[in-house]
Design a protein around this motif. Structure first.
Motif, PDB file in Angstrom:
ATOM      1  N   UNK A  54       0.861  -1.226  -0.028  1.00 41.30           N
ATOM      2  CA  UNK A  54       0.045  -0.315  -0.056  1.00 41.30           C
ATOM      3  C   UNK A  54       0.999   1.230  -0.120  1.00 41.30           C
ATOM      4  N   UNK A  55       0.448   2.200  -0.778  1.00 34.06           N
ATOM      5  CA  UNK A  55       1.128   3.521  -0.852  1.00 34.06           C
ATOM      6  C   UNK A  55       0.040   4.623  -0.534  1.00 34.06           C
ATOM      7  N   UNK A  56       0.341   5.382   0.589  1.00 36.47           N
ATOM      8  CA  UNK A  56      -0.583   6.464   0.980  1.00 36.47           C
ATOM      9  C   UNK A  56       0.248   7.726   0.571  1.00 36.47           C
ATOM     10  N   UNK A  57      -0.538   8.550  -0.080  1.00 34.51           N
ATOM     11  CA  UNK A  57      -0.035  10.015  -0.300  1.00 34.51           C
ATOM     12  C   UNK A  57      -1.216  10.813   0.442  1.00 34.51           C
ATOM     13  N   UNK A  58      -0.414  11.584   1.442  1.00 34.13           N
ATOM     14  CA  UNK A  58      -1.070  12.477   2.300  1.00 34.13           C
ATOM     15  C   UNK A  58      -0.860  14.030   2.069  1.00 34.13           C
ATOM     16  N   UNK A  59      -1.895  14.691   1.745  1.00 35.01           N
ATOM     17  CA  UNK A  59      -1.692  16.068   1.592  1.00 35.01           C
ATOM     18  C   UNK A  59      -1.814  17.127   2.691  1.00 35.01           C
ATOM     19  N   UNK A  60      -0.409  17.828   2.959  1.00 33.22           N
ATOM     20  CA  UNK A  60      -0.247  18.339   4.422  1.00 33.22           C
ATOM     21  C   UNK A  60       0.331  19.858   3.627  1.00 33.22           C
ATOM     22  N   UNK A  61      -0.668  21.023   3.757  1.00 28.54           N
ATOM     23  CA  UNK A  61      -0.320  22.103   2.981  1.00 28.54           C
ATOM     24  C   UNK A  61       0.931  22.995   3.743  1.00 28.54           C
ATOM     25  N   UNK A  62       1.072  22.568   4.840  1.00 19.01           N
ATOM     26  CA  UNK A  62       1.855  23.446   5.688  1.00 19.01           C
ATOM     27  C   UNK A  62       3.412  22.882   5.746  1.00 19.01           C
ATOM     28  N   UNK A  63       4.272  23.547   5.502  1.00 23.28           N
ATOM     29  CA  UNK A  63       5.692  22.949   5.546  1.00 23.28           C
ATOM     30  C   UNK A  63       6.181  22.352   7.133  1.00 23.28           C
ATOM     31  N   UNK A  64       5.708  23.246   7.836  1.00 29.09           N
ATOM     32  CA  UNK A  64       6.021  23.122   9.264  1.00 29.09           C
ATOM     33  C   UNK A  64       5.248  21.525   9.903  1.00 29.09           C
ATOM     34  N   UNK A  65       4.052  21.347   9.315  1.00 30.74           N
ATOM     35  CA  UNK A  65       3.395  20.160   9.602  1.00 30.74           C
ATOM     36  C   UNK A  65       3.839  18.982   8.880  1.00 30.74           C
ATOM     37  N   UNK A  66       4.420  19.200   7.614  1.00 31.09           N
ATOM     38  CA  UNK A  66       4.889  18.300   7.067  1.00 31.09           C
ATOM     39  C   UNK A  66       6.200  17.626   7.817  1.00 31.09           C
ATOM     40  N   UNK A  67       7.162  18.602   8.200  1.00 36.65           N
ATOM     41  CA  UNK A  67       8.032  18.335   9.322  1.00 36.65           C
ATOM     42  C   UNK A  67       7.760  17.482  10.397  1.00 36.65           C
ATOM     43  N   UNK A  68       6.680  17.809  10.982  1.00 33.30           N
ATOM     44  CA  UNK A  68       6.249  17.405  12.303  1.00 33.30           C
ATOM     45  C   UNK A  68       5.742  15.920  11.954  1.00 33.30           C
ATOM     46  N   UNK A  69       4.876  15.722  11.100  1.00 30.26           N
ATOM     47  CA  UNK A  69       4.331  14.305  10.660  1.00 30.26           C
ATOM     48  C   UNK A  69       5.636  13.368  10.240  1.00 30.26           C
ATOM     49  N   UNK A  70       6.633  13.901   9.674  1.00 26.95           N
ATOM     50  CA  UNK A  70       7.878  13.041   9.427  1.00 26.95           C
ATOM     51  C   UNK A  70       8.527  12.915  10.704  1.00 26.95           C
ATOM     52  N   UNK A  71       8.875  13.683  11.525  1.00 30.13           N
ATOM     53  CA  UNK A  71       9.561  13.215  12.657  1.00 30.13           C
ATOM     54  C   UNK A  71       8.947  12.619  13.912  1.00 30.13           C
TER      55      UNK A  71
END
Length: 559
Positions: A242-259
């Motif tokens: 499975x590949x999930x592509x999530x849209x997170x329109x805020x760079x800080x939120x992208x980083x937070x989700x990654x970390x």
């Protein structure tokens, strides 16, 4: 205090988004790869509304006939051999009017099938061309389709395109195919309404829409899409269940989700800037792989030339001189992304060095505005005939870097007496409606991507101005019209001598700099942030996304 408050709000939003995602339990699961991007497509139809978020997702699910690969070479994806004049699959032919055209024969992969088991055939090619040629279909870049005089079908897997001219990139057939068995009836019912009634819009999870390694299993519009292996895929099986592509329109939120582990990676095509990724690498470099790829991605501001203020070339040039683009790339990107002076990348062979540039010169900007009649200053804002020099500036809401660029430019333009008002929109609205229908009042900031051998015809030729009459087909959003530019674009495409073609390219770039239908900002590089266990990944740096080779990705070792 305002800056601190804004930072606190941004951090809170980031943590909230990360916490919500963690509840999904998506990332890190067995056989699952979760990718974060910063936009969501306005439509899933591959031919309507050019948008990178859609191309990125379709890289998982669909294949063009040919594409430029990570090495910037033309390769077959649905065909068995790239046609050339040398191998005999391409032949020049004399047209009825005496001009020279070319016949290009492609052989589709014998096992290529749509996700519902229906074979990918020459009829899908023929139907896709018919849709692209219809003036009411809403497909941009119609010139590409109009050059096809005929699609000659030799059999289910073999066809010949008869083209009305010989171009230097004659065999790059990358236009998307459409499943005729699903779409023909919908299109024939009402071509003008097709863009709203297409199966891609009504039933985006219909397996028959996809012919790649994955097919879309579910979608939450504006939020995420889930992809599962396509059992009808004829190539190497993909590694992930499975590949999930999530849209997170805020760079800080992208980083937070990654970390936090809520996503596994951030796509370089639609994620962090180089500078943001470098700062992340300083903090968490041992947790991820970082891949930086210089690209053919051109961040710029389109001027709406229908705006009575921006019609005046002196005003457009003044805005360019007042913009300190070098300061922007140094402060925001650490100098890692160069200032752009035109639409042809310094990485491309056709890039010309002798092109006029607009260095930061506020005094020159003031002189030009005075000459344009905007010499009446009231409370720091220029006026003309009692009207203020006021412009609306739009881009994709939530993109922190673009918003920083906006506010910086707003301040620099105010210093020369221009009142700029910011009015941003979600990406799917900005691209799907506002820019596509030229409904932006003055300035729209975004990026264009190009292929390694690309002529900017659809963005600069007057035939490609979207209008209600052509159902908003075309990508010349400024509404730029110049007879000489039209001539140059046509001659460039048909000039087979490399040196002569580069001379025409150079003239085109000088004319672009003179007329300035858009303000070039900088050339973006892709900053991919990947899990340490991901193997087989290769960045491209151009309009064909890395996902087109997703079947080569895999996991290394035990996690």
């Amino acid at each position: 205090m305002r800056a601190l408050a804004a930072a606190a709000i941004t951090a809170a939003l980031a943590l909230t988004s990360a916490g919500a995602a963690a509840q999904d339990g998506e990332a890190g699961g067995a056989g699952t790869l979760t990718i974060g991007i910063d936009q969501f497509p306005s439509t899933f139809h591959p031919s309507i509304n050019a948008m990178l978020a859609k191309a990125y997702m379709h890289g998982l699910t669909r294949r063009p006939v040919t594409a430029y690969g990570p090495d910037w070479d033309l390769v077959c994806m649905l065909c068995t051999e790239v046609p050339t004049l040398d191998n005999g699959l391409a032949e020049k032919e004399t047209l009825p009017n005496g001009d020279t055209g070319i016949a290009i024969t492609y052989k589709l992969h014998p096992e290529a099938r749509w996700g519902d088991g229906h074979p990918v055939t020459s009829e899908d090619v023929k139907f896709a061309v018919r849709v692209g040629q219809h003036p009411k279909s809403g497909v941009p870049g119609t010139e590409i389709y109009e050059r096809i005089r005929e699609v000659e079908v030799h059999g289910p897997k073999r066809f010949t395109l008869h083209i009305d001219r010989v171009t230097f990139d004659y065999n790059a057939f990358s236009m998307p195919l459409l499943p005729a068995h699903l779409e023909r009836e919908v299109f024939d019912a009402d071509p003008a309404e097709y863009r709203h009634r297409t199966t891609f819009q009504r039933q985006p999870t219909n397996p028959g829409l996809y012919n790649g390694p994955y097919r879309m299993a579910s979608v939450e519009r504006g939020s995420r899409a889930v992809f599962e292996p396509n059992p009808e895929w004829h190539g190497e099986p993909p590694a992930f269940d499975r590949v999930v592509v999530r849209t997170i329109e805020n760079a800080a939120a992208l980083e937070a989700n990654l970390l936090s582990g809520s996503i596994d990676m951030i796509a370089g095509e639609l994620g962090l800037t180089v500078n943001q990724a470098l700062k992340l690498k300083e903090r968490a470099g041992d947790r991820f792989q970082f891949a930086f790829k210089p690209g053919l991605i051109y961040e710029h501001i389109d001027f709406n030339l229908g705006n009575p203020i921006l019609k005046n070339r002196k005003v457009r040039r003044a805005l360019a001189y007042a913009a300190d683009r070098e300061m922007i790339v140094q402060q925001l990107f650490g100098g890692e992304q160069p200032v752009a002076d035109g639409p042809i990348s310094p990485l491309a062979d056709a890039h010309a060095e002798d092109v006029p540039t607009y260095g930061h010169d506020p005094e020159k900007a003031r002189e030009l505005l005075d000459a344009a009649g905007w010499d009446d200053k009231r409370r720091g804002i220029r006026h003309k005939d009692g009207e203020p020099l006021r412009l609306t500036f739009m881009t994709t809401a939530g993109n922190r870097v673009r918003e920083l660029v906006q506010t910086t430019l707003q301040s620099q333009w105010k210093a020369v007496g221009v009142d700029v008002r910011i009015a941003n929109q979600p990406a799917r609205v900005f691209f799907g409606e506002t820019m596509a229908k030229r409904d932006y009042k003055a300035m729209g900031m975004y990026a264009w991507l190009s292929a390694p051998r690309s002529v900017p015809r659809t963005t600069l030729h007057s035939d490609h101005i979207p209008t209600a009459d052509n159902n908003w087909s075309g990508q010349n959003y400024p509404g730029y019209t110049n007879k000489r530019m039209d001539e140059l674009l046509t001659r460039i495409e048909t000039e087979l001598d490399t040196q002569k073609r580069h001379e025409l390219f150079a003239e085109m770039q000088r004319l672009y700099a003179k007329d300035l239908p858009a303000l070039p900002l900088y050339w973006r590089a892709q900053a991919h942030v990947l899990p340490t266990w991901l193997t087989g990944f290769r960045a491209t740096g151009h309009q064909f996304p890395s996902t087109l080779w997703v079947e080569q990705w895999g996991r290394s070792g035990a996690q």
